[in-house]
Design a protein around this motif. Structure first.
Motif, PDB file in Angstrom:
ATOM      1  N   ASP A   1      -5.609  13.226  -1.920  1.00  0.00           N
ATOM      2  CA  ASP A   1      -5.453  12.013  -2.727  1.00  0.00           C
ATOM      3  C   ASP A   1      -4.080  11.390  -2.564  1.00  0.00           C
ATOM      4  N   GLY A   2      -3.186  12.093  -1.866  1.00  0.00           N
ATOM      5  CA  GLY A   2      -1.853  11.566  -1.692  1.00  0.00           C
ATOM      6  C   GLY A   2      -0.986  12.510  -0.888  1.00  0.00           C
TER       7      GLY A   2
ATOM      8  N   HIS B   1       4.234   4.500   2.170  1.00  0.00           N
ATOM      9  CA  HIS B   1       3.473   3.284   1.875  1.00  0.00           C
ATOM     10  C   HIS B   1       2.012   3.372   2.290  1.00  0.00           C
TER      11      HIS B   1
ATOM     12  N   ALA C   1      -1.542   5.724  -1.884  1.00  0.00           N
ATOM     13  CA  ALA C   1      -1.429   5.201  -3.242  1.00  0.00           C
ATOM     14  C   ALA C   1      -0.592   6.123  -4.117  1.00  0.00           C
ATOM     15  N   TRP C   2      -0.581   7.407  -3.772  1.00  0.00           N
ATOM     16  CA  TRP C   2       0.214   8.392  -4.508  1.00  0.00           C
ATOM     17  C   TRP C   2       1.099   9.099  -3.487  1.00  0.00           C
TER      18      TRP C   2
ATOM     19  N   THR D   1       5.920   6.904  -5.208  1.00  0.00           N
ATOM     20  CA  THR D   1       5.414   6.619  -6.550  1.00  0.00           C
ATOM     21  C   THR D   1       5.758   7.717  -7.558  1.00  0.00           C
TER      22      THR D   1
END
Length: 333
Positions: free
Chosen positions: A169-170, A182, A185-186, A303
């Motif tokens: 997920d990241g 970049h 998203a995470w 993030t």
């Protein structure tokens, strides 16, 4: 940008995580380093009982240390103790494996492992080493499947980044690596260092304790990843101290006190001037410079900042950092 923290797992980690929650940190990550730390799942479970809001996560789990069912069961247990607060991160292994004299996992092995853990948490029947597996925990032993827990992967280089895009997920980055943040998203970034006091010298005893272990990481990494420790200040003294050990025992010399304190080689390097590198190898600076650095990370796409304090005053380091970091409100562009 979320401000989180991480700790070299110790018996005091649960109380440090409780302090971090009171100070407003978003999440707490604990290292999975069995050669020098208590069990990561035990400390996270204890922290879950002492906290109410802060996120809890092992960072990072090393696939070769445990059967995938062990980590799936540990993750489900933590999710039951801290609903909605759990995340996972996986990596091929640095201190977690090399302190054991073992190589890191391959990216193909990590990919299969993470897919297996995620499948188990979904409640699927999966295959591991030719054998079908399924979480068979009854209702009183784990949350009902699926157990939805987000996953990050610590990766550098094209192979690792490709795997991260496929299975996670990241991204969890370290050592100031933000070039690919970049793309996700995470994107979490682990950092070390301390807030400099006015006119505080970099070679002071406090800076040695609070930023020295993060600085030493650069020497450990250079040695393990084929770099040249002698290119760093005090690096010749560091390498000579490690090389004085039999080749079969050098992993013990390198990884002793990793991200906790300074080992004998780190101390030799410090006395030879390794402290001169601290502002480059860690986020050790005045408050204004730290704010500028964090703002730049946000612009790069980070993030979540994951700050690791070290030294004898962990609560004080946590408070000093979040007081400054809390002023950085920029979102990644």
């Amino acid at each position: 940008m979320d401000i989180s923290c991480q700790f070299a797992t110790s018996l005091h980690s649960p109380e440090h995580i409780a302090v971090a929650e009171q100070l407003g940190y978003h999440r707490a990550w604990l290292h999975d380093t069995p050669a020098q730390s208590p069990d990561v799942w035990a400390m996270l479970a204890t922290a879950a009982e002492r906290t109410h809001r802060i996120g809890l996560a092992p960072g990072v789990l090393v696939p070769t240390l445990r059967h995938p069912m062990v980590n799936a069961s540990g993750a489900a247990t933590l999710a039951a103790l801290a609903p909605g607060r759990v995340a996972l991160a996986f990596g091929t292994g640095f201190n977690g494996t090399r302190a054991l004299g073992a190589p890191p996992a391959t990216w193909s092995y990590l990919s299969t492992y993470v897919r297996t853990v995620r499948g188990l948490l979904r409640g699927d029947t999966v295959e591991w080493e030719g054998v079908p597996l399924r979480m068979m925990h009854p209702g009183t032993n784990a949350p009902q499947r699926p157990v939805d827990i987000p996953v990050l992967v610590s990766a550098l280089g094209p192979k690792g980044l490709a795997v991260t895009h496929e299975i996670a997920d990241g991204l969890f980055s370290v050592n100031g690596e933000t070039a690919h943040a970049h793309e996700f998203a995470w994107a979490a970034l682990g950092i070390h260092g301390t807030v400099l006091g006015e006119d505080e010298p970099l070679n002071s005893p406090r800076i040695r304790a609070a930023a020295g272990p993060g600085n030493a990481l650069a020497y450990h990494a250079a040695y393990e990843f084929g770099g040249d420790p002698t290119a760093l200040p005090g690096g010749r003294a560091w390498l000579d101290a490690v090389s004085a050990h039999p080749r079969t025992e050098r992993h013990l010399a390198v990884h002793d006190q990793h991200l906790i304190g300074l080992n004998a080689a780190d101390d030799a390097a410090w006395n030879a001037g390794s402290w001169q590198a601290i502002t480059a190898t860690t986020v050790t600076a005045t408050p204004d410079r730290i704010r500028d650095t964090l703002s730049a990370y946000a612009q790069d796409g980070i993030t979540e900042i994951v700050y690791q304090p070290t030294g004898p005053d962990i609560p004080g380091e946590l408070e000093r950092f979040i007081t400054i970091a809390g002023d950085v409100q920029l979102k990644p562009s």
